[in-house]
Every structure is written in structure tokens, then in C-alpha cells.
Design an enzyme around this catalytic site. Structure first.
Site: not given
Ligand code: SIN
Length: 525
Positions: A26, A49, A61-62, A127, A223, A244, A290, A351, A386, A391
Site C-alpha cells: 500500500s 500486512k 523525504q527528498g 540531488e 516478501d 544511503h 550515492r 536504503h 538508483r 523511485s
Molecule cells: C533522500 O531524500 O535522500 C532519499 C531520496 C531517495 O532515496 O531517492
């Protein structure tokens, strides 16, 4: 762990529900796919679940990346995604992501998601490894919570979608390579039931809980990968786990992400001696991909003998910091730190899984009528690493394509009765302490730095647990642990097999990116 099913069952003695679309999970991928599927009148069930908002989406967040800025283009977004992916992204999947992403994000806004604006225009941040400002965000640094709110509200208002919380999918029911149902445990009552469905979409998120320290919530136990693998689907790229770089590192505190957007707005990384080190590792300095930043941090920690490095925002405008990062600011202040002035201790932790259930460009797996979407899936779009904020948009783009593909399938074959013996005996599972041991072992041997000896030892440790295969599983928690063990085994196998370093997978014994390794490692039971 070679059993086909986790429990013994016989569908003739279980209550049965019928739906057109069964969605497992979800978060953004599950809810958006469910909503889209319901638009043609389909009956949809979302099984989750825990609670509807217990997943990773809520914590994001980002933000969400889409090439919508005036000086941006899908071609530039594609370039950045491919570069971060370190040579093994699927170019077609990337092209789809970057060209369809902007429309999906506009659709989210029509569904009620509210993104931050500056003087009436959408505010975009940057970013790591993005050439342009292309990350939309909400309430400063609470983008995921806003998307979860908007999608949950839309789904709960849609009469054709039922959301069942505390429903754990035990196993998928497949005959002759075609999905036809799922065995489900209602965790509130401990009862089993069967959902017969025309189509199933696995959107149950990632596997960060395989590690002792992770940004992921407790539900992220892999899962979806375990379910698909047991059902006969292929899994791919599982050696690529993203760590991360900047997770709050304070004694006694739970891992808390300090968004990459903090560096996107100009924060520096400094080592224990106060030196800014990233410029000597990469031309993009703090905004390098990253995996590069993570390894640089580990190297600085090693050099200085410290358990952390520091984010420094003291040169930035405190009003901007307050506006852009209210959640992070409030969290660090609970640990006595002022985000705008104090060095904030951070260290890398698990992460995101780039790998998952192998799918085609329409989210289809090797099992007919079974799809996967979001972090559970692996279209190859993220390659070996990634790109930040790709994502959430991935879940939207491929969720939509799944619904289009499924609409072309026609009626599902007649549902079948199904009896199964998993040869499980009523002996105690003996799982005490096993989860912590697993997580510690994965952190040691399958973290950001790996080698043959460690991976082989981890493989042997997991093989020795094979006797648990016969254990009686009665609770969802035990079944979840068996899923974790199964997925851990796949991660270890893939990491041991890739004898080179690429993206997030770094082998101390094979530190170079090897020619001839531009391929995917795919497993099927
Ligand atoms: C973050 O806010 O640093 C995470 C963003 C992400 O994993 O794409």
C-alpha cells in the site's frame, strides 16, 4: 528453503474471495496501481500486512524526480539515470521512466497531491548526480507523507478498491505457469483465506530490514521477492543494494534519513578533523552518485577512526533551512542539535534494493498474470545504482503500464481448487534471535564492501538453516522471517557471483568494474 509453500493448506476448506485485481502493498506503487485499475470498473483488493501507511513511501523525504523544469528535458534525465546506473540500466526502461514520468506526476497533482511552490511555480531541488533541479517536494522534506496522504484519500474514496490492513500474503497460487490466487493470513485473527484474482501486482516494497541499520520501516522484509521466487518467477540484480550516505548517527537513536536534498541545497560533508573531503573523491563533490559518496564516507571513517562524518549547513541561509527541512530540523533538535549551526553526525546505512522480481517493460513477470511494481520489481531501470528520487516516479510509471497490459489479457482461466502439502511438520520453528543474527551477518558480509570469504561464509550460514524448512509456521512473523532468509540467500548468491565492482556492489577482492560484466544476474528456483 526449497519448499514451494510456507504452510499446508487445501483451498476447499478455506473461505474464498474473488477480485479482478489483487494488489499486495500500500505504498505509492500499490495504491496508484489499484486506483488506476479500478477506473474501468474492476474490483480491486489491496492487501497490506500492517497499516496502509506503514511503508517506505510515507517516509520519503527528498522528493520525486521528473523533467519538468524549463531548462530540463527527458534526455538529460535519461543521461543522469544511465550514468548513475553504472552501465547496466535497461535503456528502454529508462526512456519510459523519463518520458512518461512528467505526466504521471501531473496526474498525482490532479489526484490531490500538493507540491511546494516558489512564487506560484513548482519548486524544484537538486540531488546527487542530477544535472538539473528536477526534484518536486512537499512540505519541505515530507514528500512521501503527502503522496501517501493523497493516494490513500483517493483510494479510500473509491468504492471499487478495498484496502485490507493486517493481511499477510503467505503464498501465491500458480498452476501451469499462470497465477490464479493467493493464500492470505488475516493477522488480526490468525485465519487463512484465499483470494482468487484475475491478476496480482506485487508492490510490497523493499528489503532493508535484512540489515541491522536501515532507513526502511519494519515491514520492508523482501516478501514480494520471496513470494515471486517461490511461485517460479525470476529475480534479478539482487546484489545491488543501495546504502544511503547520510543517516543520522546518534547513540541510541533509530536510523533517520537526512535527505540528499540537504546536500542538494549546498550542505558540505566534513570528516572528524573538520575537513571537507568529497571534492577529492569526485568532481561533483557532495553531489556525486550515492554509491560514490557512501564509499568516500566509509573511507574517511576508516582513516579517522570515527563512526561517522558530519553534514555542515552552517554556511547556508537559516531561513531556507527552516523552510526546506522542517522534519529533519525537528528530529535533529530532539537530539540537541541545531541543523543550521551544528555539525550533524551521519553514516551510511541500507536504503534501497535496485534488484527485485524481474519484469518486462509492462511490469509483467515470468508467471502469467503476475506483475511486480515499485521497489519489489526490477525492470532494470535503476541499473547498479538508483539515481536519487527516481523511485517514487518508477512506481507510478510502471504501475500505469501494468494496468494497460492487464487490460489486454482477457478473462482469467477458471479458478481451480487446490490442495497442497508443504511437508511441514509440527515442530517448533526455533527462530529465537535468528532475525538479529541474520541482520548482523548481512551487515557484515553483504554491506557496501564485500569479499569472497565473507560472502562464502554467509552462504554457508544460510545453508545450515535449511532444516528450518521443515518447521511448522503458524504466525506471519515466522513466515516473514523465512522470506527474509530466502531473500538474503539470493542477495548473497548474487553478490558472490558478481566478481567485479559496479555501482552499489563493491568487492574488495575485485575492485574494478570488469569488462564483460555488463549483464544481469538472474535466478529462478
Ligand atoms: C533522500 O531524500 O535522500 C532519499 C531520496 C531517495 O532515496 O531517492
Amino acid at each position: 528453503m526449497e519448499e514451494l509453500f510456507l504452510v499446508n493448506f487445501d483451498t476447499r476448506s478455506l473461505p474464498v474471495e474473488e477480485v479482478d485485481f489483487l494488489v499486495v502493498g500500500s505504498g505509492i506503487a500499490g495504491l496508484y496501481t489499484a486506483l488506476t485499475a479500478s477506473r474501468d470498473g474492476s474490483k480491486v483488493a489491496v492487501l497490506t500486512k500492517a497499516r496502509i501507511d506503514d511503508g517506505n513511501t510515507e517516509k520519503a523525504q527528498g522528493g520525486i524526480a521528473a523533467a519538468i523544469g524549463e531548462t530540463d528535458s527527458p534526455a538529460l534525465h535519461r543521461e543522469d539515470t544511465l550514468l548513475a546506473g553504472a552501465g547496466i540500466c535497461d535503456p528502454e526502461a529508462v526512456e519510459i521512466l523519463v518520458t512518461e514520468g512528467p505526466d504521471r506526476v501531473r496526474e498525482l497533482m490532479r489526484l490531490g497531491a500538493v507540491f511546494d511552490r516558489d512564487a506560484g511555480r513548482l519548486a524544484l531541488t537538486r540531488e546527487g548526480a542530477h544535472q538539473r533541479r528536477r526534484i518536486l517536494h512537499a512540505s519541505g522534506d515530507a514528500t512521501g507523507a503527502e503522496l501517501q496522504r493523497a493516494l490513500s484519500t483517493a483510494v479510500l474514496a473509491e468504492g471499487r478498491v478495498r484496502v485490507l490492513e493486517n493481511h499477510f500474503v503467505v503464498d501465491l497460487l500458480v498452476r501451469e505457469g499462470v497465477f490464479f490466487g493467493a493464500l492470505v493470513m488475516d493477522r488480526d485473527h490468525g485465519n487463512l483465506c484465499v483470494f482468487r484474482a484475475g491478476v496480482c501486482v506485487l508492490a510490497s516494497g523493499g528489503l532493508g530490514q535484512l540489515y541491522s541499520l536501515s532507513t526502511n520501516p519494519a515491514v520492508a522484509t523482501g516478501d514480494g521477492v520471496a513470494l515471486a521466487y517461490r511461485a517460479g518467477a525470476e529475480v534479478m540484480d539482487l546484489e545491488f543494494i543501495q546504502f544511503h550516505p547520510t543517516v543520522l548517527h546518534v547513540e541510541g537513536a533509530l536510523p533517520f534519513l537526512v535527505s540528499e536534498a540537504v546536500r542538494g541545497e549546498g550542505a558540505y560533508l566534513r570528516n572528524k578533523a573538520g575537513e571537507r573531503f568529497m571534492p577529492s573523491y569526485h568532481e561533483l563533490a557532495e553531489l556525486a552518485p550515492r554509491d560514490v559518496v557512501t564509499r568516500a564516507i566509509l573511507s574517511e571513517m576508516d582513516k579517522t577512526g570515527a563512526g561517522e562524518v558530519y553534514l555542515d549547513l552552517s554556511h547556508l541561509d537559516p531561513r531556507m533551512i527552516e523552510k526546506r527541512f522542517p522534519t529533519i530540523g525537528a528530529t535533529v533538535s530532539r537530539h540537541g542539535l541545531d541543523l543550521a549551526r551544528d555539525p550533524v553526525p551521519v553514516a551510511p546505512c541500507a536504503h534501497y534494493a535496485m534488484g527485485g522480481v524481474k519484469t518486462g517493460l509492462w511490469g509483467q513477470t515470468g508467471v502469467e498474470r503476475l506483475y511486480a511494481c515499485g521497489e519489489t520489481a526490477c525492470t532494470g531501470v535503476h541499473g547498479a545504482n538508483r539515481l536519487a528520487s527516481n523511485s517514487l516516479v518508477d512506481g507510478l510509471v510502471f504501475g500505469r503500464r501494468i494496468v494497460e497490459h492487464a487490460a489486454r489479457l482477457g478473462r482469467s482461466p477458471a479458478p481451480r481448487e487446490f490442495a497442497c502439502s508443504a511437508r511441514r511438520e509440527a515442530k517448533p520453528a526455533g527462530f529465537n534471535g535468528l532475525k538479529e543474527q541474520l541482520r548482523a551477518m548481512m551487515s557484515r558480509q553483504a554491506g557496501p564492501l564485500r569479499d569472497a570469504d565473507g560472502l562464502a561464509g554467509a552462504g554457508r550460514w544460510l545453508d545450515d538453516l535449511v532444516s528450518l524448512n521443515q518447521a511448522a509456521l503458524t504466525t506471519a512473523a515466522d513466515m516473514e522471517l523465512v522470506n527474509m532468509l530466502e531473500v538474503a540467500r539470493l542477495v548473497i548468491r548474487a553478490a558472490g557471483a558478481r566478481r567485479e565492482s559496479r555501482g552499489a556492489h563493491f568487492r574488495r577482492d575485485f575492485p574494478h568494474t570488469g569488462p564483460g560484466w555488463e549483464q544481469h544476474l538472474i535466478f529462478r528456483r
